[in-house]
Design a protein around this motif. Structure first.
Motif, PDB file in Angstrom:
ATOM      1  N   THR A 429       0.832  -1.208   0.000  1.00 55.15           N
ATOM      2  CA  THR A 429       0.000   0.000   0.000  1.00 55.15           C
ATOM      3  C   THR A 429       0.864   1.254   0.000  1.00 55.15           C
ATOM      4  N   CYS A 430       1.872   1.284   0.855  1.00 60.96           N
ATOM      5  CA  CYS A 430       2.778   2.437   0.909  1.00 60.96           C
ATOM      6  C   CYS A 430       3.561   2.575  -0.396  1.00 60.96           C
ATOM      7  N   PHE A 431       3.939   1.458  -0.983  1.00 59.10           N
ATOM      8  CA  PHE A 431       4.680   1.467  -2.241  1.00 59.10           C
ATOM      9  C   PHE A 431       3.863   2.095  -3.361  1.00 59.10           C
ATOM     10  N   VAL A 432       2.597   1.702  -3.471  1.00 59.85           N
ATOM     11  CA  VAL A 432       1.725   2.256  -4.512  1.00 59.85           C
ATOM     12  C   VAL A 432       1.529   3.755  -4.300  1.00 59.85           C
ATOM     13  N   LEU A 433       1.290   4.162  -3.068  1.00 64.14           N
ATOM     14  CA  LEU A 433       1.090   5.589  -2.777  1.00 64.14           C
ATOM     15  C   LEU A 433       2.358   6.393  -3.059  1.00 64.14           C
ATOM     16  N   PHE A 434       3.500   5.820  -2.731  1.00 61.25           N
ATOM     17  CA  PHE A 434       4.764   6.515  -2.980  1.00 61.25           C
ATOM     18  C   PHE A 434       5.015   6.656  -4.473  1.00 61.25           C
ATOM     19  N   GLU A 435       4.767   5.584  -5.234  1.00 64.18           N
ATOM     20  CA  GLU A 435       4.954   5.655  -6.683  1.00 64.18           C
ATOM     21  C   GLU A 435       4.012   6.681  -7.310  1.00 64.18           C
ATOM     22  N   TYR A 436       2.805   6.765  -6.796  1.00 65.16           N
ATOM     23  CA  TYR A 436       1.897   7.777  -7.312  1.00 65.16           C
ATOM     24  C   TYR A 436       2.454   9.175  -7.050  1.00 65.16           C
ATOM     25  N   GLY A 437       3.068   9.361  -5.881  1.00 59.16           N
ATOM     26  CA  GLY A 437       3.612  10.666  -5.526  1.00 59.16           C
ATOM     27  C   GLY A 437       4.796  11.073  -6.374  1.00 59.16           C
ATOM     28  N   ILE A 438       5.558  10.089  -6.887  1.00 60.42           N
ATOM     29  CA  ILE A 438       6.766  10.404  -7.667  1.00 60.42           C
ATOM     30  C   ILE A 438       6.556  10.176  -9.158  1.00 60.42           C
ATOM     31  N   ARG A 439       5.298  10.000  -9.588  1.00 53.49           N
ATOM     32  CA  ARG A 439       4.987   9.557 -10.950  1.00 53.49           C
ATOM     33  C   ARG A 439       5.446  10.529 -12.034  1.00 53.49           C
ATOM     34  N   LYS A 440       5.777  11.776 -11.668  1.00 51.27           N
ATOM     35  CA  LYS A 440       6.147  12.773 -12.675  1.00 51.27           C
ATOM     36  C   LYS A 440       7.592  12.650 -13.136  1.00 51.27           C
ATOM     37  N   ASP A 441       8.408  11.873 -12.429  1.00 51.24           N
ATOM     38  CA  ASP A 441       9.820  11.773 -12.821  1.00 51.24           C
ATOM     39  C   ASP A 441      10.358  10.407 -12.435  1.00 51.24           C
ATOM     40  N   GLU A 442      10.247   9.445 -13.368  1.00 54.93           N
ATOM     41  CA  GLU A 442      10.701   8.088 -13.090  1.00 54.93           C
ATOM     42  C   GLU A 442      12.227   7.992 -13.061  1.00 54.93           C
ATOM     43  N   ARG A 443      12.930   9.008 -13.601  1.00 56.99           N
ATOM     44  CA  ARG A 443      14.387   8.950 -13.658  1.00 56.99           C
ATOM     45  C   ARG A 443      15.055   9.555 -12.427  1.00 56.99           C
ATOM     46  N   ASN A 444      14.282  10.203 -11.580  1.00 61.06           N
ATOM     47  CA  ASN A 444      14.840  10.793 -10.361  1.00 61.06           C
ATOM     48  C   ASN A 444      13.827  10.652  -9.230  1.00 61.06           C
ATOM     49  N   PRO A 445      13.487   9.404  -8.849  1.00 61.97           N
ATOM     50  CA  PRO A 445      12.377   9.163  -7.929  1.00 61.97           C
ATOM     51  C   PRO A 445      12.601   9.668  -6.511  1.00 61.97           C
ATOM     52  N   LEU A 446      13.852   9.830  -6.099  1.00 60.95           N
ATOM     53  CA  LEU A 446      14.138  10.248  -4.726  1.00 60.95           C
ATOM     54  C   LEU A 446      14.698  11.661  -4.662  1.00 60.95           C
TER      55      LEU A 446
END
Length: 482
Positions: A429-446
């Motif tokens: 659940t946390c993983f899906v929510l985190f990926e949604y939050g960073i969805r605008k830049d897959e090349r710099n997720p952190l």
């Protein structure tokens, strides 16, 4: 050599430090990268090196022959040599026994028993599906006059064997990767940091998501005939996250590692589970393969600019070949057919190119009401398809579906090693929510704005990697078998 092994964590710093400290000229860097790449690849089995060496030499020579040939007839001849060689070794090493077994089985169906003593014990070379496509695209691009051949065998060999993406992609085009290898590379601090972040994020997806779910998925699919439908739903769902965490995790580590050497690889995943239809899913999943088939198979067959009946043919060809590319098993062929059938309604309704963006999914609450159901529906269909992909045989897959659809019952699943299942539900659940939050830049997720937030994120990921690390799990990547 695995990205998530102790060997690699010794190998990478040595190669990295020598690359930037001791080698100044581009040619020296390429020679060092080539030696390191052959060591990396030969770590599994040194005999595989002979195949990649021959493949490199053939396409290097053929590429120049195509470019400098005076007649179109000779160009076609040389291109045919490249296609015949690359597809030939791929078919032999990957599909020979599959075709023989299918041939024998087809005669047995009509009551004729044939000897299968001519089956060979062929070892599948790691990464052969990836580097053969990469070298083949080099010859095809030269034939199309989209690329000039390189004069440097060292540069070309480095392009073929570049160790971050050699074994499981992304499948790079020579027109994109080769100029980066030929031209000088500079040490850029920002690029190095982005690379390390991607490696950490990829390692998290591999260890804390894919490897953590692997024992559960293996148990459910192995014993599917004795589990209720609720557990089978869980197995298919968990495999969807396992294969995504495994393969996208590999791609992230590969892209991040390449950045450490001043080289940019293409994105291979763009949050595919946020897709709103199957067409969008394939624009986000294994992008390097889907675009390869589009450019070198679908468009040459006529693409979408011919009669509708032939476009339908092209769609089925692409998906069936894509399924067969993944492995010598009818389960992969049916998986490809399943996706072709899902794609056809979109084509007939002219909505297959409806969602071309990759970052603005559910950008407001009003979008949530209209887009979330489409995402859930697409994810559910993809998850059903994964049952074919994961099953050992078609009979296992159909048995899985039969129990899933007809044995309606609910039972709490217990982890085969006794761990708490609630931990996995919270993690995903946390993983899906985190990926949604960073969805605008897959090349710099952190790459968060605030340093404190970045540090907290780094520490959390490292802690989760340690907590979910299981020494008893096979840590190899799923796509190594393809």
């Amino acid at each position: 050599m695995l990205f998530n092994s102790l060997d690699f964590f010794v190998f990478l710093p040595i190669v990295y430090l020598a690359y930037w400290i001791f080698f100044r000229e581009t040619k020296q860097k390429n020679v060092w990268l080539l030696v390191a790449s052959y060591l990396f690849y030969g770590w599994w089995d040194y005999r595989f090196l002979s195949l990649i060496l021959i493949s490199t030499l053939v396409d290097f020579i053929v590429g120049r022959a195509i470019y400098y040939s005076g007649s179109q007839q000779k160009k076609r001849l040389y291109l045919g040599i490249s296609i015949g060689f690359n597809i030939g070794i791929l078919v032999f090493f990957k599909y020979f026994n599959f075709f023989v077994d299918s041939f024998v089985a087809s005669f047995a169906f009509f009551g004729f028993q044939l000897e299968s003593s001519w089956m060979l014990k062929v070892i599948l070379p790691v990464g052969i599906s990836f580097y053969t496509f990469q070298t083949l695209s080099y010859s095809l691009d030269i034939y199309r006059r989209n690329l000039e051949p390189t004069n440097s065998l060292i540069s070309f060999a480095t392009f073929v064997a570049f160790f971050p993406q050699l074994v499981a992609g992304p499948i790079e085009r020579a027109s994109r990767l080769l100029p980066q290898i030929v031209n000088p590379r500079k040490f850029l601090y920002k690029q190095q940091i982005e690379g390390l972040r991607l490696m950490l994020w990829g390692l998290f997806k591999k260890v804390a998501i894919a490897d953590a779910l692997a024992p559960i998925v293996d148990d459910i699919f192995l014993n599917h005939a004795s589990y209720p439908s609720s557990t089978l739903v869980l197995g298919a769902l968990f495999f969807g996250f396992q294969i995504y965490g495994d393969f996208s995790g590999y791609s992230d580590i590969a892209i991040g590692t390449a950045k450490l050497f001043g080289i940019e690889l293409m994105s291979n995943f763009k949050f595919p589970y946020f897709s709103r239809n199957i067409a969008e899913f394939w624009r986000r999943w294994h992008i390097s393969l889907s675009t390869w088939f589009r450019d070198y198979l679908y468009i040459p067959l006529g693409g979408s600019k011919i009669r509708r009946i032939f476009v339908v043919r092209n769609i089925f060809v692409i998906f069936l070949v894509s399924g067969l590319w993944h492995g010598a098993n009818w389960t992969y062929v049916v998986w490809g057919l399943f996706h072709a059938i899902l794609f056809l309604p979109l084509f007939y309704l002219k909505s297959n190119r409806r969602y071309l963006g990759t970052s603005n999914v559910l950008k407001s609450f009003s979008n949530l009401l209209s887009e979330a159901p489409r995402m859930i529906c697409t994810f559910s269909l993809v998850t059903l398809g994964w049952i074919f992909f994961r099953s050992e045989t078609l009979s296992d897959a159909f048995c899985y579906f039969e129990r899933l659809l007809l044995h309606f019952s609910w039972d709490s699943y217990l982890h085969p090693r006794g761990y708490r299942m609630i931990d996995y539900y919270i993690l995903l659940t946390c993983f899906v929510l985190f990926e949604y939050g960073i969805r605008k830049d897959e090349r710099n997720p952190l790459g968060f704005k605030y340093r404190f937030l970045r540090l907290v994120c780094y520490l959390c990921l490292l802690l989760l990697i340690i907590l979910f690390y299981d020494d008893g799990v096979d840590r190899s990547f799923i796509y190594f078998q393809f």
